[in-house]
Every structure is written in structure tokens, then in C-alpha cells.
Scaffold this motif. Structure first.
Motif, PDB file in Angstrom:
ATOM      1  N   UNK A 121      52.905  38.391  27.384  1.00 39.24           N
ATOM      2  CA  UNK A 121      51.875  39.401  27.637  1.00 39.24           C
ATOM      3  C   UNK A 121      51.554  39.565  29.114  1.00 39.24           C
ATOM      4  N   UNK A 122      52.514  39.191  29.976  1.00 39.92           N
ATOM      5  CA  UNK A 122      52.314  39.374  31.411  1.00 39.92           C
ATOM      6  C   UNK A 122      51.265  38.452  32.009  1.00 39.92           C
ATOM      7  N   UNK A 123      50.959  37.340  31.330  1.00 42.55           N
ATOM      8  CA  UNK A 123      49.914  36.439  31.819  1.00 42.55           C
ATOM      9  C   UNK A 123      50.376  35.649  33.041  1.00 42.55           C
ATOM     10  N   UNK A 124      49.416  35.268  33.866  1.00 38.56           N
ATOM     11  CA  UNK A 124      49.708  34.521  35.080  1.00 38.56           C
ATOM     12  C   UNK A 124      48.519  33.648  35.447  1.00 38.56           C
ATOM     13  N   UNK A 125      48.769  32.673  36.302  1.00 39.49           N
ATOM     14  CA  UNK A 125      47.730  31.967  37.034  1.00 39.49           C
ATOM     15  C   UNK A 125      48.159  31.930  38.492  1.00 39.49           C
ATOM     16  N   UNK A 126      47.221  32.028  39.393  1.00 39.27           N
ATOM     17  CA  UNK A 126      47.504  31.983  40.828  1.00 39.27           C
ATOM     18  C   UNK A 126      46.489  31.074  41.494  1.00 39.27           C
ATOM     19  N   UNK A 127      46.945  30.306  42.471  1.00 39.88           N
ATOM     20  CA  UNK A 127      46.054  29.364  43.145  1.00 39.88           C
ATOM     21  C   UNK A 127      46.189  29.487  44.657  1.00 39.88           C
ATOM     22  N   UNK A 128      45.067  29.704  45.321  1.00 38.98           N
ATOM     23  CA  UNK A 128      44.981  29.715  46.782  1.00 38.98           C
ATOM     24  C   UNK A 128      44.172  28.498  47.211  1.00 38.98           C
ATOM     25  N   UNK A 129      44.696  27.761  48.188  1.00 41.12           N
ATOM     26  CA  UNK A 129      43.899  26.682  48.777  1.00 41.12           C
ATOM     27  C   UNK A 129      43.898  26.871  50.286  1.00 41.12           C
ATOM     28  N   UNK A 130      42.707  26.945  50.855  1.00 40.23           N
ATOM     29  CA  UNK A 130      42.561  27.135  52.293  1.00 40.23           C
ATOM     30  C   UNK A 130      42.132  25.809  52.919  1.00 40.23           C
ATOM     31  N   UNK A 131      43.091  25.149  53.572  1.00 37.44           N
ATOM     32  CA  UNK A 131      42.843  23.814  54.118  1.00 37.44           C
ATOM     33  C   UNK A 131      41.823  23.833  55.249  1.00 37.44           C
ATOM     34  N   UNK A 132      41.720  24.966  55.972  1.00 36.25           N
ATOM     35  CA  UNK A 132      40.821  25.000  57.124  1.00 36.25           C
ATOM     36  C   UNK A 132      39.347  24.974  56.731  1.00 36.25           C
ATOM     37  N   UNK A 133      39.040  25.351  55.482  1.00 38.82           N
ATOM     38  CA  UNK A 133      37.638  25.310  55.060  1.00 38.82           C
ATOM     39  C   UNK A 133      37.447  24.660  53.682  1.00 38.82           C
ATOM     40  N   UNK A 134      38.548  24.063  53.156  1.00 39.44           N
ATOM     41  CA  UNK A 134      38.483  23.321  51.884  1.00 39.44           C
ATOM     42  C   UNK A 134      37.967  24.160  50.718  1.00 39.44           C
ATOM     43  N   UNK A 135      38.422  25.399  50.668  1.00 45.05           N
ATOM     44  CA  UNK A 135      38.042  26.279  49.559  1.00 45.05           C
ATOM     45  C   UNK A 135      39.276  26.590  48.709  1.00 45.05           C
ATOM     46  N   UNK A 136      39.073  26.634  47.417  1.00 47.12           N
ATOM     47  CA  UNK A 136      40.165  26.932  46.491  1.00 47.12           C
ATOM     48  C   UNK A 136      39.739  28.046  45.533  1.00 47.12           C
ATOM     49  N   UNK A 137      40.684  28.933  45.243  1.00 43.69           N
ATOM     50  CA  UNK A 137      40.465  30.017  44.292  1.00 43.69           C
ATOM     51  C   UNK A 137      41.602  30.002  43.272  1.00 43.69           C
ATOM     52  N   UNK A 138      41.239  29.898  42.003  1.00 45.83           N
ATOM     53  CA  UNK A 138      42.232  29.958  40.925  1.00 45.83           C
ATOM     54  C   UNK A 138      41.984  31.225  40.118  1.00 45.83           C
ATOM     55  N   UNK A 139      43.022  32.047  40.033  1.00 43.17           N
ATOM     56  CA  UNK A 139      42.943  33.312  39.308  1.00 43.17           C
ATOM     57  C   UNK A 139      43.759  33.208  38.017  1.00 43.17           C
ATOM     58  N   UNK A 140      43.259  33.791  36.953  1.00 44.35           N
ATOM     59  CA  UNK A 140      44.007  33.884  35.701  1.00 44.35           C
ATOM     60  C   UNK A 140      43.801  35.268  35.120  1.00 44.35           C
ATOM     61  N   UNK A 141      44.880  35.847  34.604  1.00 44.49           N
ATOM     62  CA  UNK A 141      44.755  37.187  34.048  1.00 44.49           C
ATOM     63  C   UNK A 141      46.089  37.729  33.598  1.00 44.49           C
ATOM     64  N   UNK A 142      46.224  39.045  33.635  1.00 49.40           N
ATOM     65  CA  UNK A 142      47.468  39.703  33.239  1.00 49.40           C
ATOM     66  C   UNK A 142      47.968  40.593  34.370  1.00 49.40           C
ATOM     67  N   UNK A 143      49.240  40.873  34.344  1.00 48.23           N
ATOM     68  CA  UNK A 143      49.874  41.632  35.421  1.00 48.23           C
ATOM     69  C   UNK A 143      50.466  42.938  34.913  1.00 48.23           C
ATOM     70  N   UNK A 144      50.703  43.833  35.868  1.00 50.07           N
ATOM     71  CA  UNK A 144      51.448  45.061  35.607  1.00 50.07           C
ATOM     72  C   UNK A 144      52.534  45.172  36.669  1.00 50.07           C
ATOM     73  N   UNK A 145      53.660  45.751  36.300  1.00 51.70           N
ATOM     74  CA  UNK A 145      54.819  45.822  37.181  1.00 51.70           C
ATOM     75  C   UNK A 145      55.134  47.269  37.526  1.00 51.70           C
TER      76      UNK A 145
END
Length: 274
Positions: A121-145
Motif C-alpha cells: 500500500x505504498x507505506x513507508x517510514x523515514x527518519x531524520x536525525x540532526x546531530x547538531x541539535x540532537x533532534x529526531x523526526x520519524x515519519x510514517x505514512x503512504x507515498x505516491x509516485x
């Protein structure tokens, strides 16, 4: 103090004011971005106000589902396997207010098949980690191409609905904007032999031709143009639409906020333990 909150936009009013609807996690994410992938400096006020954001590497995870027959038992089984790789964040599609993450790939890459499968179903997870400020963002959802057909028509595929359709003018413009924003070397990379194929003498020769066209563009303009037309057929714009955003700041006592999409125009969010 911990709190819960729901961003409410009147449904009847929302479609006419899309530019004013900003997902509540977007300003936090944008302010956490460094000026460049190699530099720790935060974005300036001018950059924060601009629609242009720096490219940044992140981890994109997808799933493959394979059905097979077990040779030893003759039973039908299903193998579910996660896959992750580093991709480049190309900014938000359409506008920052969309909250849609823009990524590009090659149609011949495994993630294209994984995201286009109606089983996943086009599902994904994405993770950003910014070492300079110790912040992390985890995204989950669906994609379109978004990609080209052999007839040069830009199409939009939605695996969640198993639906393929002609791209709107806005989506088509976003596709060509993404393609044209790539460097000549990056665009020529879409002309390479199939990723993962055995490196034969013939394929090595193709790589040498691409290398020459990259560094001698003026002398090989016709070759480069022909290659770019071929490469564009393999180019895919991935639109990642988050349904949840898990934000963590590990500085000091820490902070964690979970953002959840309530519907097309509303987000809910509340603090949870880091």
C-alpha cells in the motif's frame, strides 16, 4: 507542562485556503534543519521564510511482501522483509505548507517496486536525525509516485488505492521541477545500466560513455542530450505523505511530541515521554 491539542480547520473552508494550512510539525522540522548537510549552523531567518530548503540525507524504510511455496512442506508462505537506505530530502513538494516530503529515485531501484506494490500500500517510514541539535523526526505514512510513461505522459500512481491517473498540471510541474533541479551528473546517473546488474564489459563501456558526457558536456552535447532523454524515463518523484510524525528532542530532560493526522486538513498532537 504536557498537553494535547488539535489543529482544527473548518472543512468547508479548507480547500480554498491550502496555502494557510501548515501542519504543526513543519515549523519545528524546518527550524531544526542545518544550512547544509555538512554544516551544523541552523537556518537563517531568510532561509526559514524561503520555500527553498537544503537537501539533507535521511533513512527511508520500505517493506517487501513475497509469497512463495516452501519446498520442504509445500505450504504457501509469505515473507515480509524491511528495507532501509539513505536518501536525500529534496524539500517539500508544491509548498512547505503541504507537509509532503519530496524524494527522487530510479524506476529500476527496489524501493520503486516496494512503494508501488498494492500489497504494501505504498507505506513507508523515514527518519531524520540532526546531530547538531540532537533532534529526531520519524515519519510514517503512504507515498505516491510520479513518473513518465513511454509516451512521455506524466502519471501519478497511488498504491494505497491501486490507482493510476494522468498527473495534474501542478503535479506535472513538480515532476519537471524536481528533474531540472538535479545537477547534470545526477541526471546522467539515471542512464546507467540497471542498478545491481552484473558489471560486464559492455555495461562498463556504457558507464565510460556517461562519464565522458558528464565531464565533456560541450564536446558531447548530442550524446548527453540523448542520454538525458533516456534517463528521464527512469526518473521517479516520490511524494511522501506523513500520517504520523514522532518528534524527539533529547537535550536536557528531553521532549517528545507525537503528531497524528486526523483528516486531510487537521492534525492532532500531544506530548509523550521521551
Amino acid at each position: 507542562m504536557p498537553h494535547s491539542h488539535s489543529e482544527s480547520i473548518p472543512h468547508s473552508h479548507a480547500p480554498h485556503n491550502l496555502e494557510t494550512i501548515i501542519p504543526p510539525w513543519v515549523p519545528i522540522f524546518v527550524s531544526a534543519l542545518p544550512t547544509a548537510a555538512s554544516g551544523p549552523e541552523p537556518l537563517t531567518s531568510t532561509q526559514l521564510a524561503s520555500q527553498s530548503l537544503p537537501s539533507y540525507p535521511f533513512t527511508l524504510s520500505t517493506v517487501s511482501i513475497t509469497e512463495y511455496v516452501d519446498d520442504s512442506s509445500a505450504e504457501h508462505k509469505t515473507l515480509i522483509r524491511p528495507h532501509c537506505r539513505t536518501c536525500m530530502f529534496r524539500g517539500f513538494a508544491f509548498s512547505r505548507n503541504s507537509g509532503i516530503l519530496s524524494v527522487t529515485t530510479d524506476k529500476r531501484m527496489p524501493k520503486f517496486g516496494q512503494l508501488s506494490s498494492n500489497k504494501t500500500l505504498g507505506t513507508f517510514e523515514a527518519c531524520f536525525y540532526f546531530a547538531h541539535n540532537n533532534k529526531q523526526f520519524r515519519f510514517a505514512g503512504t507515498s505516491k509516485l510520479v513518473y513518465l510513461t513511454s509516451e512521455q505522459q506524466v502519471i501519478l500512481y497511488n498504491a494505497a488505492e491501486d490507482k493510476i491517473e494522468a498527473a495534474s498540471n501542478e503535479i506535472e510541474a513538480e515532476f519537471y521541477k524536481a528533474w531540472n533541479s538535479l545537477s547534470p551528473m545526477m541526471r546522467l546517473s539515471f542512464c546507467k545500466p540497471d542498478p545491481g546488474a552484473e558489471l560486464t564489459a559492455e555495461r562498463w563501456k556504457v558507464l565510460e560513455i556517461i562519464e565522458k558526457a558528464t565531464h565533456e558536456a560541450k564536446a558531447d552535447a548530442e550524446v548527453a542530450a540523448e542520454l538525458l532523454d533516456e534517463g528521464k524515463q527512469n526518473f521517479v518523484l516520490i511524494l511522501l505523505g506523513p500520517e504520523t510524525v514522532d518528534y524527539v528532542d533529547v537535550e536536557g530532560i528531553g521532549q517528545r511530541i507525537l503528531f497524528t493526522r486526523a483528516n486531510e486538513y487537521e492534525w492532532e498532537f500531544h506530548e509523550i515521554c521521551p
